[in-house]
Scaffold this motif. Structure first.
Motif, mmCIF file in Angstrom:
data_model
loop_
_atom_site.group_PDB
_atom_site.id
_atom_site.type_symbol
_atom_site.label_atom_id
_atom_site.label_comp_id
_atom_site.label_asym_id
_atom_site.label_seq_id
_atom_site.Cartn_x
_atom_site.Cartn_y
_atom_site.Cartn_z
ATOM 1 N N THR A 134 0.830 -1.201 0.000
ATOM 2 C CA THR A 134 0.000 0.000 0.000
ATOM 3 C C THR A 134 0.868 1.256 0.000
ATOM 4 O O THR A 134 0.572 2.238 -0.707
ATOM 5 C CB THR A 134 -0.932 0.008 1.225
ATOM 6 O OG1 THR A 134 -1.777 -1.153 1.174
ATOM 7 C CG2 THR A 134 -1.802 1.257 1.236
ATOM 8 N N ALA A 135 1.955 1.219 0.788
ATOM 9 C CA ALA A 135 2.878 2.362 0.823
ATOM 10 C C ALA A 135 3.560 2.551 -0.528
ATOM 11 O O ALA A 135 3.728 3.693 -0.997
ATOM 12 C CB ALA A 135 3.923 2.144 1.919
ATOM 13 N N ILE A 136 3.943 1.466 -1.176
ATOM 14 C CA ILE A 136 4.571 1.569 -2.495
ATOM 15 C C ILE A 136 3.552 2.034 -3.531
ATOM 16 O O ILE A 136 3.877 2.795 -4.447
ATOM 17 C CB ILE A 136 5.211 0.225 -2.900
ATOM 18 C CG1 ILE A 136 6.276 -0.187 -1.870
ATOM 19 C CG2 ILE A 136 5.851 0.332 -4.279
ATOM 20 C CD1 ILE A 136 6.834 -1.578 -2.093
ATOM 21 N N ASP A 137 2.297 1.566 -3.398
ATOM 22 C CA ASP A 137 1.223 2.039 -4.283
ATOM 23 C C ASP A 137 1.124 3.559 -4.245
ATOM 24 O O ASP A 137 0.963 4.212 -5.286
ATOM 25 C CB ASP A 137 -0.128 1.449 -3.846
ATOM 26 C CG ASP A 137 -0.312 0.008 -4.317
ATOM 27 O OD1 ASP A 137 0.396 -0.405 -5.250
ATOM 28 O OD2 ASP A 137 -1.157 -0.699 -3.728
ATOM 29 N N LYS A 138 1.218 4.104 -3.058
ATOM 30 C CA LYS A 138 1.087 5.553 -2.887
ATOM 31 C C LYS A 138 2.197 6.289 -3.633
ATOM 32 O O LYS A 138 1.959 7.332 -4.264
ATOM 33 C CB LYS A 138 1.117 5.898 -1.395
ATOM 34 C CG LYS A 138 0.860 7.370 -1.096
ATOM 35 C CD LYS A 138 0.841 7.625 0.405
ATOM 36 C CE LYS A 138 0.607 9.106 0.690
ATOM 37 N NZ LYS A 138 0.602 9.380 2.147
ATOM 38 N N ALA A 139 3.414 5.748 -3.553
ATOM 39 C CA ALA A 139 4.534 6.368 -4.265
ATOM 40 C C ALA A 139 4.394 6.201 -5.774
ATOM 41 O O ALA A 139 4.632 7.134 -6.546
ATOM 42 C CB ALA A 139 5.853 5.764 -3.784
ATOM 43 N N GLN A 140 3.979 5.003 -6.204
ATOM 44 C CA GLN A 140 3.867 4.736 -7.634
ATOM 45 C C GLN A 140 2.754 5.541 -8.289
ATOM 46 O O GLN A 140 2.883 5.958 -9.441
ATOM 47 C CB GLN A 140 3.621 3.248 -7.879
ATOM 48 C CG GLN A 140 4.888 2.406 -7.879
ATOM 49 C CD GLN A 140 4.648 1.050 -8.507
ATOM 50 O OE1 GLN A 140 3.610 0.449 -8.326
ATOM 51 N NE2 GLN A 140 5.641 0.553 -9.226
ATOM 52 N N LYS A 141 1.664 5.735 -7.568
ATOM 53 C CA LYS A 141 0.524 6.447 -8.133
ATOM 54 C C LYS A 141 0.610 7.954 -7.925
ATOM 55 O O LYS A 141 -0.340 8.689 -8.216
ATOM 56 C CB LYS A 141 -0.773 5.916 -7.530
ATOM 57 C CG LYS A 141 -1.051 4.457 -7.906
ATOM 58 C CD LYS A 141 -2.298 3.932 -7.205
ATOM 59 C CE LYS A 141 -2.542 2.475 -7.566
ATOM 60 N NZ LYS A 141 -3.728 1.911 -6.856
ATOM 61 N N ARG A 142 1.743 8.401 -7.416
ATOM 62 C CA ARG A 142 1.935 9.837 -7.215
ATOM 63 C C ARG A 142 1.789 10.550 -8.564
ATOM 64 O O ARG A 142 2.512 10.265 -9.517
ATOM 65 C CB ARG A 142 3.328 10.072 -6.639
ATOM 66 C CG ARG A 142 3.589 11.491 -6.151
ATOM 67 C CD ARG A 142 4.974 11.552 -5.525
ATOM 68 N NE ARG A 142 5.345 12.890 -5.141
ATOM 69 C CZ ARG A 142 5.083 13.447 -3.963
ATOM 70 N NH1 ARG A 142 4.419 12.735 -3.054
ATOM 71 N NH2 ARG A 142 5.465 14.665 -3.674
ATOM 72 N N PRO A 143 0.864 11.481 -8.696
ATOM 73 C CA PRO A 143 0.602 12.091 -10.004
ATOM 74 C C PRO A 143 1.748 12.999 -10.450
ATOM 75 O O PRO A 143 2.511 13.524 -9.621
ATOM 76 C CB PRO A 143 -0.682 12.896 -9.770
ATOM 77 C CG PRO A 143 -0.668 13.206 -8.298
ATOM 78 C CD PRO A 143 -0.012 12.013 -7.638
ATOM 79 N N LYS A 144 1.857 13.149 -11.749
ATOM 80 C CA LYS A 144 2.828 14.107 -12.282
ATOM 81 C C LYS A 144 2.485 15.502 -11.777
ATOM 82 O O LYS A 144 1.311 15.873 -11.677
ATOM 83 C CB LYS A 144 2.803 14.079 -13.806
ATOM 84 C CG LYS A 144 3.385 12.815 -14.432
ATOM 85 C CD LYS A 144 4.889 12.810 -14.303
ATOM 86 C CE LYS A 144 5.513 11.641 -15.057
ATOM 87 N NZ LYS A 144 5.488 11.795 -16.509
ATOM 88 N N GLN A 145 3.501 16.288 -11.487
ATOM 89 C CA GLN A 145 3.273 17.596 -10.881
ATOM 90 C C GLN A 145 2.850 18.654 -11.893
ATOM 91 O O GLN A 145 2.292 19.686 -11.504
ATOM 92 C CB GLN A 145 4.551 18.066 -10.176
ATOM 93 C CG GLN A 145 4.985 17.168 -9.031
ATOM 94 C CD GLN A 145 5.981 17.866 -8.132
ATOM 95 O OE1 GLN A 145 5.646 18.759 -7.350
ATOM 96 N NE2 GLN A 145 7.229 17.473 -8.248
ATOM 97 N N TYR A 146 3.122 18.406 -13.179
ATOM 98 C CA TYR A 146 2.950 19.481 -14.151
ATOM 99 C C TYR A 146 2.094 19.036 -15.336
ATOM 100 O O TYR A 146 2.173 17.894 -15.783
ATOM 101 C CB TYR A 146 4.323 19.968 -14.641
ATOM 102 C CG TYR A 146 5.237 20.349 -13.505
ATOM 103 C CD1 TYR A 146 5.013 21.497 -12.753
ATOM 104 C CD2 TYR A 146 6.312 19.527 -13.152
ATOM 105 C CE1 TYR A 146 5.838 21.827 -11.693
ATOM 106 C CE2 TYR A 146 7.145 19.859 -12.098
ATOM 107 C CZ TYR A 146 6.906 21.006 -11.368
ATOM 108 O OH TYR A 146 7.721 21.334 -10.319
ATOM 109 N N THR A 147 1.295 19.964 -15.825
ATOM 110 C CA THR A 147 0.435 19.711 -16.974
ATOM 111 C C THR A 147 1.254 19.843 -18.267
ATOM 112 O O THR A 147 2.367 20.395 -18.257
ATOM 113 C CB THR A 147 -0.715 20.724 -17.010
ATOM 114 O OG1 THR A 147 -0.157 22.048 -17.194
ATOM 115 C CG2 THR A 147 -1.509 20.684 -15.717
#
Length: 445
Positions: A134-147
């Motif tokens: 679950t912790a790794i999921d959170k890091a992997q699904k971290r959205p791109k910061q810029y459009t």
């Protein structure tokens, strides 16, 4: 709806790995979990870091740290988008092969994952396998910061600064700003649709060159800009320079990670060839030639003072394209302003060859990155690569391909040789800086 969803999943070339299917016991701490469960955590950390664009040494180091915390011994063979690894525990072993659908650079996610690994023994090793996933999921699904719009503006800023450092003036900077901005916007939109790398590079470079040429013709008609300013169109396509794979390939080779190094080098050469060939074809259609820039007429002192902000803008823009946080991008920008301005001043004010000056600039960038890493923990590679990517001789490489394509083989070979010398000395400077500042890097075991 269910059938359509299943059909879509079945048609994916790279299938999603069901990591949580490895879980057998929900209540057991990770250190006491089964070999398969613990091995899945080690592998997932490795493939997650590999997806950020970092080199084999950093991936293997992270996998080893996690493996030791989970009472495992890990042996890994790492490439550009795939890794093969085996974890050993007492008299048993478990082997997995993992692969990515594509490669890219994401320094923000790299920073998060590195902090996760550094804190793993103290904060995460006592969690259950499900909690770790679950912790790794959170890091992997971290959205791109810029459009895509922001990424286009970042490329525009970087390439306009880049073209000034190469000797261009205001017309070249303005046209490069527009060309690179539209080009990288198109590449970002194509990337969001998961279109293949070759298509993204070819189309974005073509768009960048066409926008440069269109804007230049408008300046030529409206403001009577001299035709010699057309030489700056190379600046519009420099946003595709594969800085990360170029630099990490040489660093991996220096550590004898030959598979990763050679695969990264092949990828970087592929990107460079596609970009330069497309640029050459478009330039041939419009009869543009990569000639010398017109003199700017600035004093050495004024030129140096202007190179500092131009270098900052170039590095800052590339950092944003690599998805760095604002603080990380600004930090890299200041590093690049110092290192790149030093390099340019050494070439201009001394008899030092450009390749040797590139080594000095990269060495300074590497030393600064090591000092900053001790202060705030930013990954060195996230600071050094943006800092020296503007030192990569994109103009030399393009002139080499242009002249070879025009059957001027001798001239093209000369430009290619100059480019290769600089490209080889850039990672060498980083290697020396790392060897001086990092005891682990100095040793092979």
């Amino acid at each position: 709806m269910a059938n359509k969803k299943q059909l879509g999943l079945s048609q994916r070339h790279h299938m999603t790995i069901p990591w949580k299917d490895f879980i057998r016991n929900e209540d057991v701490p990770a250190k006491n979990a089964s070999l398969q469960e613990r091995t899945s955590i080690v592998g997932r950390i490795g493939i997650s870091l590999l997806s950020c664009g970092t080199g084999a040494w950093r991936v293997r180091d992270a996998m080893n740290k996690v493996a030791r915390s989970l009472n495992l011994t890990c042996s890994a063979d790492i490439g550009l988008i795939a890794l093969h690894y085996t974890c050993f525990s007492h008299d048993r072993s478990y082997t997995q092969v993992l692969a990515l659908p594509n490669t890219g650079v994401n320094t923000d996610k790299l920073n998060v994952l590195e902090k996760f690994v550094s804190d793993f023994d103290e904060r995460y090793a006592t969690l259950t396998i499900r909690e770790l996933h679950t912790a790794i999921d959170k890091a992997q699904k971290r959205p791109k910061q810029y459009t895509p719009v922001t990424l286009g503006l970042a490329a525009a800023l970087a390439c306009s600064g880049f073209i000034f450092l190469l000797g261009g003036g205001l017309p070249e900077m303005l046209c490069s700003f527009l060309g690179a901005g539209f080009g990288n916007y198109v590449r970002a939109k194509m990337g969001k649709r998961s279109l293949t790398t070759i298509a993204g590079i070819a189309v974005s470079v073509a768009v960048a060159c066409l926008v440069y040429m269109a804007s230049f013709r408008l300046l030529e008609m409206g403001f009577h800009v001299l035709a010699e300013h057309e030489a700056g169109y190379i600046g519009a396509m420099l946003f595709v320079i594969p800085g990360f794979p170029f630099i990490t390939s040489m660093l991996d080779i220096s550590k004898l990670d030959m598979r990763s190094g050679l695969e990264r080098l092949a990828y970087a050469i592929m990107v460079t060839l596609i970009a330069t060939l497309v640029g050459w074809l478009v330039a041939t259609l419009f009869h543009f030639k990569p000639g010398n820039f017109l003199p700017l007429g600035l004093s050495p002192l004024m030129l140096m003072l202007l190179r500092l902000p131009a270098s900052f803008c170039g590095v800052y823009g590339f950092s944003i394209m690599f998805n760095s946080s604002q603080k990380m991008a600004i930090t890299a920008g200041f590093m690049g302003a110092i290192a790149n301005t030093l390099r340019l001043e050494l070439v201009e004010l001394t008899t030092m060859p450009p390749a040797a000056a590139a080594f000095c600039g990269a060495l300074v960038a590497g030393l600064l990155a090591s000092l900053i890493n001790r202060y705030n923990g930013y990954p060195r590679i996230s600071l050094t690569v943006p800092s020296i990517v503007i030192m990569v001789p994109g103009l030399y490489i393009y002139r080499a391909i242009y002249n070879i394509g025009s059957n001027q083989i001798g001239v093209g070979a000369l430009w290619l040789t100059k480019a290769m010398l600089i490209i080889m000395f850039l990672p060498l400077g980083l290697f020396v800086a790392r060897a001086l500042m990092d005891r682990e890097w100095r040793h092979f075991d």
